[in-house]
Design a protein around this motif. Structure first.
Motif, PDB file in Angstrom:
ATOM      1  N   THR A 155     -12.400  42.872  24.219  1.00 59.39           N
ATOM      2  CA  THR A 155     -13.133  41.962  25.102  1.00 59.39           C
ATOM      3  C   THR A 155     -13.544  42.583  26.334  1.00 59.39           C
ATOM      4  O   THR A 155     -14.527  42.401  26.942  1.00 59.39           O
ATOM      5  CB  THR A 155     -12.666  40.527  25.150  1.00 59.39           C
ATOM      6  N   TYR A 169     -17.128  41.334  27.349  1.00 63.64           N
ATOM      7  CA  TYR A 169     -17.612  40.222  26.710  1.00 63.64           C
ATOM      8  C   TYR A 169     -16.784  38.838  27.379  1.00 63.64           C
ATOM      9  O   TYR A 169     -15.842  38.681  27.991  1.00 63.64           O
ATOM     10  CB  TYR A 169     -16.793  40.149  25.286  1.00 63.64           C
ATOM     11  N   ARG A 175      -7.631  41.984  20.912  1.00 63.69           N
ATOM     12  CA  ARG A 175      -8.722  41.003  21.291  1.00 63.69           C
ATOM     13  C   ARG A 175      -8.817  41.365  22.817  1.00 63.69           C
ATOM     14  O   ARG A 175     -10.201  41.313  23.227  1.00 63.69           O
ATOM     15  CB  ARG A 175      -8.518  39.659  21.005  1.00 63.69           C
ATOM     16  N   GLY A 178     -19.070  37.811  17.626  1.00 68.09           N
ATOM     17  CA  GLY A 178     -19.101  38.696  18.972  1.00 68.09           C
ATOM     18  C   GLY A 178     -19.970  39.695  18.734  1.00 68.09           C
ATOM     19  O   GLY A 178     -20.662  39.762  19.862  1.00 68.09           O
TER      20      GLY A 178
END
Length: 290
Positions: free
Chosen positions: A48, A53, A44, A246
């Motif tokens: 990201t 993100y 993660r 996402g």
């Protein structure tokens, strides 16, 4: 989400190995259970950062995330072998000590937007909230052992009535504690995982559980097909739901979407998730490999 992460810890603790009285777990088994969480947490973090993100650092910190918190709880539970009969006491001691630390200055450090360059300051919310989540987990282990597993509490009709009553009483107690702690000690904060947040999560989960236990009064009981579909691959379903969230946030400006568009996105999201999970269930594929 704030309630979901705490509920995940409580639900996991109520039916954990410790709550079922399985005390000895060798290091190989412990590492096998922790390794997927560490890999998911690292994945993660990498993904990201790779797609830029948006991540609110006030949630867990710059590098930390909830998967690392779950891994830390699992490791601490494996290192400290505490009988489920005494887990409640140890959990309460940890929570009270942690709450006192918050009251005498730690909360100012955690809620401050200033961060030094060291790893602890960069991830202060995630690292220090481990104590709150661990205390919550230990209390959940004690409740699961005392209510559901000691002396075969879930096997006899008389004990089922006692179990239902215990859950309702505990629900009322934890709701009362939440109101008192939130008003006179410290406001509920998932970010710090303080004592009032712990009692809030326990109260709400026990309330939901007490309502679900009323299904014992229904003459014919069958698990819903939808429950079976998701239960077969709970973690896989959870991960797919997160990935879909996402992708939607990256491809659509959800904050500017109209109400109709928002409903359409949610319906499409749920239908796609259900179709994917049902396809895996239909082909009897189990994604758990550890």
């Amino acid at each position: 989400m704030d309630l979901g992460v705490g509920s995940f810890v409580v639900a996991n603790s109520l039916v954990s190995r410790q709550a079922r009285g399985i005390m000895f777990v060798n290091w190989k088994v412990a590492l096998q259970s922790v390794s997927p969480l560490v890999l998911l947490g690292a994945g993660r973090l990498i993904f990201t950062a790779g797609v830029d993100y948006q991540v609110h650092v006030g949630e867990y910190g710059v590098h930390w995330n909830f998967f690392f918190t779950l891994a830390a709880i699992s490791l601490l539970t494996s290192i400290f072998h505490i009988h489920p009969k005494y887990c409640g006491i140890f959990g309460l001691v940890i929570l009270i000590a942690y709450q006192m630390s918050l009251k005498y200055g730690l909360s100012n450090f955690l809620l401050s937007s200033e961060r030094a360059s060291d790893i602890i300051s960069q991830n202060k919310e995630g690292l220090f909230s481990i104590f709150g989540y661990w205390g919550m987990y230990l209390i959940g282990v004690h409740l699961g052992f005392s209510i559901f597993f000691v002396n075969g509490a879930s096997t006899k009709a008389a004990n089922k009535q006692h179990t239902r009553s215990s859950v309702w009483i505990l629900c009322i107690i934890f709701w009362s504690l939440t109101v008192i702690l939130d008003r006179y000690v410290d406001r509920v904060s998932r970010r710090m995982c303080n004592l009032s947040y712990v009692t809030f999560v326990l109260a709400l989960n026990l309330q939901v559980l007490s309502v679900l236990m009323l299904s014992d009064f229904v003459p014919v009981q069958r698990p819903l097909l939808l429950e079976e579909v998701f239960n077969q691959n709970l973690l896989g379903s959870f991960l797919l739901a997160n990935v879909l969230t996402g992708l939607i946030n990256l491809s659509i400006d959800t904050l500017s979407s109209s109400s109709i568009a928002a409903v359409g996105i949610l319906v499409g999201y749920m239908l796609f998730l259900l179709a994917a999970v049902s396809f895996v269930w239909f082909h009897n594929v189990k994604l758990k490999f550890w």
